[in-house]
Design an enzyme around this catalytic site. Sequence first.
Site, PDB file in Angstrom:
ATOM      1  N   GLU A   1       0.199   6.722   0.692  1.00  0.00           N
ATOM      2  CA  GLU A   1       0.207   6.804  -0.774  1.00  0.00           C
ATOM      3  C   GLU A   1      -0.328   8.153  -1.263  1.00  0.00           C
ATOM      4  OE1 GLU A   1      -1.720   3.367  -2.420  1.00  0.00           O
ATOM      5  OE2 GLU A   1      -0.226   1.978  -1.622  1.00  0.00           O
TER       6      GLU A   1
ATOM      7  N   GLU B   1       3.325  -2.542   3.287  1.00  0.00           N
ATOM      8  CA  GLU B   1       2.194  -3.385   2.866  1.00  0.00           C
ATOM      9  C   GLU B   1       2.669  -4.347   1.791  1.00  0.00           C
ATOM     10  OE1 GLU B   1      -1.238  -1.305   1.480  1.00  0.00           O
ATOM     11  OE2 GLU B   1      -1.525  -0.143   3.314  1.00  0.00           O
TER      12      GLU B   1
END
Length: 510
Positions: A134, A281
Site C-alpha cells: 500500500e 488481503e
Amino acid sequence: MAISKLTRTNTLLFFFFFFLFCTELPTPSLAQENQSEQPYVGVNVGTDVSNLLPPSQLVSFLQLQKITHIRIYDANPDILKALSRTKIRVIISVPNNQLLAIGSSNTTAASWIDRNVVSFYPDTLITAISVGDEVLTTVPSSAPLILPAIQSLYSALVASNLHQHIKISTPHAASIILDPFPPSQAFFNQSFSSVIVPLLQFLSKTGSPLMMNLYPYYVFMQNKGVVPIDNALFKPLTPSKEMVDPNTLLHYTNVLDAMVDAAYFSMKNLNITDVVVLVTETGWPSKGDSKEPYATKDNADTYNSNLISHILGHGGTPLHPETTSSVYIYELFNEDLRSPPVSEANWGLFYGNTTPAYLLHVSGIGTFMANDTTNQTYCIAMDGFDTKTLQAALDWACGPGRANCSEIQPGESCYQPNNVKSHASYAFDSYFQKEGKAPGTCDFKGVAMITTTDPMSNKTKDVVNSTQSSSAGEKLLRCRTFSFLKISAFSNILHIFLAAYFPIFLLVLL
C-alpha cells in the site's frame, strides 16, 4: 472341429481392437490439467504475535489446517526453510523500508533475489513477490520507487531463469480507486497515474496480477445506512436488496465482487484488459472497541465462511463470471502486539496459541480449514517434542487426568500406530473432550495444541499427526491410486507390445 485361419484371424482382430479401444490409455482430466489455475483461499501470516509458533511448528499447523497458500510480510529465511518440500505455496514480500535500496541498485536487487528466492526455490514453492505494501496511500513519497524496484527484481529473476515461475507485483489499498460504485464508473486516482499506468503495462507484459487489499468491512463502516451489512457479509439477498450498476445493469449480491469489478473497470479505462485481480488481503475483525460494534465473532465467522464458499465455489464476479479471484484472508493469527484500535489485534482466525478465535462454517465447500469447525475442535500432540516429554504428558492424561486410554492398549482398536505421539494425541483429546473443551485443558505443559481437524478416522480411529494424513479414507485412496497405477502401467506395456508385434503375428497366421 478345425477352425479355419480366416476365422482365427477374425477372432484375434476382434479382441485386438476391443482391447485397444475399450482400455484406452489413462489421460489426465481437464481439472487436473488446470489445477494450477483454480481459485484458492490463502492466509496472511503476520508476526506481531506473543509467543509466535516456531517456524517448524507453524508449518505443521498450516498442514494440519490444510492451508496451501500463505503470504508473509518479509522473506523470513527460517519460515522459508521450514516450508521446504511441503506443498504450501508462499508469497514473500519486500518491506517498504527496503524499496529505496532495491529500486536504486540492480546489484542490491540481484542480491535480494539470490538470498531470498534462489536459495530456497524450488524446494520452497515461492509463487510471487509482493513489493512494498500500500505504498501509494501509506508512504506516497516512496511511490516513485515502486516500479524501479519491481523492474530490478524482475531482471534478477530473468537472470536466474525464474521469471516464468515467480510473479512480481505490489499490493494496493482500495482507496487508489475513486468512485468505486457503481463499478462501471470507477477509475484510478489520477494523481497516481505516473505509477499506475507503467505498472499495469508491466503486469500485462509479465502475466502478473494486480494485487489489491479489499475490505468490505471498511466500506460498510464508512457507508452505514447506504451499504446494508448483509451485502458486506455475503448473506443471501432478495432481488430488491441487490446492488445494481445502472450503466451495465449488472446485479451485485456482495460488496467484494463490486470492489473487484471496480478494479477491472478501472484497468479497462486505461486499456488494460488482460491483468487479473489477486485479493492479497480481505477479512473481518472479530472484536472492536465501542466505535466498532460490528466487529464481532459472529460477523467475522459469517464473512470469512461465506467468502471461502464464494471463492471455492468459483463464484466469479458479475463482470467476469468466468474468472474467480483468489484471496488471502487477513489473517491467520490475532496479532496481539498491534497498536490500537482494538480491532487491529483481532483479525485472526486463531489466537497465537492456535486456539480458534471463532468457529468457521466451511463444511462441504472444499478442503480449506480442514472441515466444518462448528463444535469440532480437538486436542493433539504438537510436533517438535521428544518422546520423554510426550510420555510424561501421556502418563498424566491416562493417570491423574483420568482420560479414557483403554483404546490405545495393545490389541485394542486405536493401538496402531504404536508410537508415543499418536497415543498422546488420543489421550490428550480424550481428556479435552471429557473436560468439555474448557480453556486450559489442551496444554499439557505446552506440548498440545487445539486443531479443527479430527485426529481420529471414523473407521479406524487412527491418529493423524500434524504433518501427515492417515485417515482411513486417505489410506484407501492411496491404495486405490497405487493399484490403478500398477494396472495402468501394465495396460501401457500391453498396448505397446500389441501395437508393435500384432501385425507380425497376424502375417504368420495368414
